[in-house]
Design a protein around this motif. Structure first.
Motif, mmCIF file in Angstrom:
data_model
loop_
_atom_site.group_PDB
_atom_site.id
_atom_site.type_symbol
_atom_site.label_atom_id
_atom_site.label_comp_id
_atom_site.label_asym_id
_atom_site.label_seq_id
_atom_site.Cartn_x
_atom_site.Cartn_y
_atom_site.Cartn_z
ATOM 1 N N ALA A 139 15.304 -5.669 -7.802
ATOM 2 C CA ALA A 139 14.798 -4.595 -6.948
ATOM 3 C C ALA A 139 13.366 -4.232 -7.324
ATOM 4 O O ALA A 139 12.512 -4.004 -6.455
ATOM 5 N N ALA A 140 13.079 -4.180 -8.627
ATOM 6 C CA ALA A 140 11.722 -3.852 -9.087
ATOM 7 C C ALA A 140 10.726 -4.926 -8.670
ATOM 8 O O ALA A 140 9.620 -4.626 -8.190
ATOM 9 N N LEU A 141 11.117 -6.190 -8.840
ATOM 10 C CA LEU A 141 10.232 -7.297 -8.471
ATOM 11 C C LEU A 141 9.956 -7.313 -6.973
ATOM 12 O O LEU A 141 8.793 -7.404 -6.535
ATOM 13 N N TYR A 142 11.022 -7.185 -6.178
ATOM 14 C CA TYR A 142 10.849 -7.231 -4.727
ATOM 15 C C TYR A 142 10.113 -6.000 -4.218
ATOM 16 O O TYR A 142 9.394 -6.072 -3.214
ATOM 17 N N GLY A 143 10.286 -4.870 -4.908
ATOM 18 C CA GLY A 143 9.536 -3.676 -4.537
ATOM 19 C C GLY A 143 8.041 -3.883 -4.721
ATOM 20 O O GLY A 143 7.230 -3.503 -3.872
ATOM 21 N N ALA A 144 7.663 -4.525 -5.841
ATOM 22 C CA ALA A 144 6.250 -4.810 -6.098
ATOM 23 C C ALA A 144 5.690 -5.774 -5.056
ATOM 24 O O ALA A 144 4.577 -5.586 -4.545
ATOM 25 N N ILE A 145 6.475 -6.799 -4.717
ATOM 26 C CA ILE A 145 6.022 -7.758 -3.706
ATOM 27 C C ILE A 145 5.937 -7.088 -2.337
ATOM 28 O O ILE A 145 5.010 -7.354 -1.548
ATOM 29 N N GLY A 146 6.885 -6.201 -2.050
ATOM 30 C CA GLY A 146 6.847 -5.471 -0.791
ATOM 31 C C GLY A 146 5.603 -4.607 -0.669
ATOM 32 O O GLY A 146 4.981 -4.532 0.400
ATOM 33 N N ILE A 147 5.220 -3.944 -1.767
ATOM 34 C CA ILE A 147 3.997 -3.123 -1.768
ATOM 35 C C ILE A 147 2.772 -3.998 -1.530
ATOM 36 O O ILE A 147 1.868 -3.646 -0.754
ATOM 37 N N PHE A 148 2.735 -5.153 -2.188
ATOM 38 C CA PHE A 148 1.620 -6.092 -2.005
ATOM 39 C C PHE A 148 1.507 -6.534 -0.545
ATOM 40 O O PHE A 148 0.413 -6.542 0.035
ATOM 41 N N HIS A 149 2.648 -6.860 0.069
ATOM 42 C CA HIS A 149 2.627 -7.293 1.468
ATOM 43 C C HIS A 149 2.280 -6.135 2.404
ATOM 44 O O HIS A 149 1.630 -6.347 3.439
ATOM 45 N N TYR A 150 2.688 -4.942 2.060
ATOM 46 C CA TYR A 150 2.343 -3.788 2.903
ATOM 47 C C TYR A 150 0.839 -3.539 2.881
ATOM 48 O O TYR A 150 0.222 -3.276 3.928
ATOM 49 N N ILE A 151 0.241 -3.635 1.698
ATOM 50 C CA ILE A 151 -1.196 -3.420 1.577
ATOM 51 C C ILE A 151 -1.979 -4.482 2.361
ATOM 52 O O ILE A 151 -2.988 -4.184 3.010
ATOM 53 N N CYS A 152 -1.480 -5.713 2.313
ATOM 54 C CA CYS A 152 -2.183 -6.839 2.955
ATOM 55 C C CYS A 152 -1.544 -7.232 4.288
ATOM 56 O O CYS A 152 -1.772 -8.344 4.782
ATOM 57 N N ARG A 153 -0.755 -6.349 4.870
ATOM 58 C CA ARG A 153 0.055 -6.714 6.032
ATOM 59 C C ARG A 153 -0.773 -7.214 7.216
ATOM 60 O O ARG A 153 -0.339 -8.122 7.937
ATOM 61 N N ARG A 154 -1.934 -6.617 7.462
ATOM 62 C CA ARG A 154 -2.721 -7.005 8.631
ATOM 63 C C ARG A 154 -3.183 -8.459 8.547
ATOM 64 O O ARG A 154 -3.091 -9.199 9.536
ATOM 65 N N LYS A 155 -3.650 -8.859 7.386
ATOM 66 C CA LYS A 155 -4.094 -10.247 7.217
ATOM 67 C C LYS A 155 -2.919 -11.209 7.291
ATOM 68 O O LYS A 155 -2.993 -12.258 7.960
ATOM 69 N N PHE A 156 -1.818 -10.889 6.622
ATOM 70 C CA PHE A 156 -0.650 -11.765 6.635
ATOM 71 C C PHE A 156 -0.111 -11.933 8.057
ATOM 72 O O PHE A 156 0.198 -13.053 8.498
ATOM 73 N N LEU A 157 0.033 -10.831 8.782
ATOM 74 C CA LEU A 157 0.573 -10.902 10.145
ATOM 75 C C LEU A 157 -0.365 -11.645 11.086
ATOM 76 O O LEU A 157 0.085 -12.441 11.919
ATOM 77 N N LEU A 158 -1.661 -11.406 10.956
ATOM 78 C CA LEU A 158 -2.619 -12.083 11.825
ATOM 79 C C LEU A 158 -2.613 -13.592 11.585
ATOM 80 O O LEU A 158 -2.615 -14.386 12.532
ATOM 81 N N ILE A 159 -2.576 -13.994 10.315
ATOM 82 C CA ILE A 159 -2.560 -15.424 9.991
ATOM 83 C C ILE A 159 -1.262 -16.073 10.464
ATOM 84 O O ILE A 159 -1.258 -17.215 10.941
#
Length: 274
Positions: A139-159
């Motif tokens: 849960a801790a690991l996936y939470g950290a990855i989730g935060i990373f993806h949330y911060i960078c969500r616009r670039k990830f989704l656009l790509i």
């Protein structure tokens, strides 16, 4: 009551898998790299196999680090080929990597017969035996990855959804592809050790496919995917208890049945809304 308590940790683990994999599944389906998790999982397993050959405990931190290193190599390979402009389709490269990693793992395991059972357990997974410590760590690991993806969500989704537009805006698709696949590798390496390849694949793909039947927008698709994953996890764990079946396989089959029902209900709902 003791049986229900015993199944609580696997159920919570399945909810955690639903949370991260339903989101990543949206990206995977949009990118058209459906089997990337299987390939990365097999590459991670090859890393663990090589670690065992050098006397490292297969369930220890050292083996996990080696697996991640191998996964990052796979991430680097996948990020160098974009399917919309490369002569070789990205899915073909993913398939080749999966086949080569599988063959190499078999060759390596043939030299370490005493650890074969441990490696088999790691590849198959057994969500029923997951501990609360593993649940918390995951849960801790996936939470950290989730935060990373949330911060960078616009670039990830656009790509994922419009790579040509991303490049036109000056975004380095190769760099962000590597970051995506590297973070994806963290998830897959941890998930497969808990739940096995088949169940992880279902958590990644089936909720996203089911959501695509009813919506084209990201927000509703995530809501549908998370709801589907939660309900299927609860139903799968309950059925495995009542019928005395393996929990992972029961959840996989439950996913299939629910997806079929969703597909059958779609035309009926469209008629009512028309």
């Amino acid at each position: 009551m003791s049986t229900l308590s015993f199944l609580l940790a696997p159920f919570v683990a399945s909810l955690i898998l639903t949370g991260i994999h339903a989101y990543l599944g949206v990206h995977v389906v949009e990118r058209g790299v459906i089997f990337v998790d299987l390939s990365l999982a097999q590459i991670a397993a090859l890393g663990t196999t090589m670690a065992v050959l050098y006397g490292i405990e297969p369930h220890g931190t050292g083996a996990y680090i080696v697996s991640l290193a191998f996964t990052f190599i796979g991430a680097a390979v996948f990020s160098t080929i974009r399917g919309h402009r490369a002569r070789i389709p990205q899915e073909a490269v993913i398939g080749i990597c999966y086949a080569v990693a599988s063959a190499a793992a078999i060759l390596a395991m043939s030299k370490s017969a005493e650890q074969t059972e441990h490696l088999k357990e790691m590849l198959v997974g057994n969500i029923l035996t997951v501990s609360w410590f593993e649940v918390g760590k995951t849960a801790a690991l996936y939470g950290a990855i989730g935060i990373f993806h949330y911060i960078c969500r616009r670039k990830f989704l656009l790509i994922s959804m419009d790579p040509a537009k991303a490049e036109a805006q000056g975004i380095s698709t190769r760099l962000w592809d590597f970051l995506f696949y590297a973070s994806f590798g963290f998830v897959v390496t941890s998930s497969v050790a808990i739940a096995g390849v088949l169940l992880v694949f279902c958590y990644l793909i089936v909720p996203s496919v089911g959501a695509m039947l009813y919506s084209e927008r990201i927000g509703p698709r995530l809501a549908i995917g998370w709801t589907m994953g939660t309900l299927v996890s609860a139903l799968g764990v309950y059925l495995s208890l009542q019928i005395d079946l393996p929990t992972g396989a029961t959840i996989v089959c439950t996913f299939a049945l629910v997806l079929i029902l969703m597909a059958l209900m779609r035309p009926l709902l469209k008629k009512k809304l028309a």
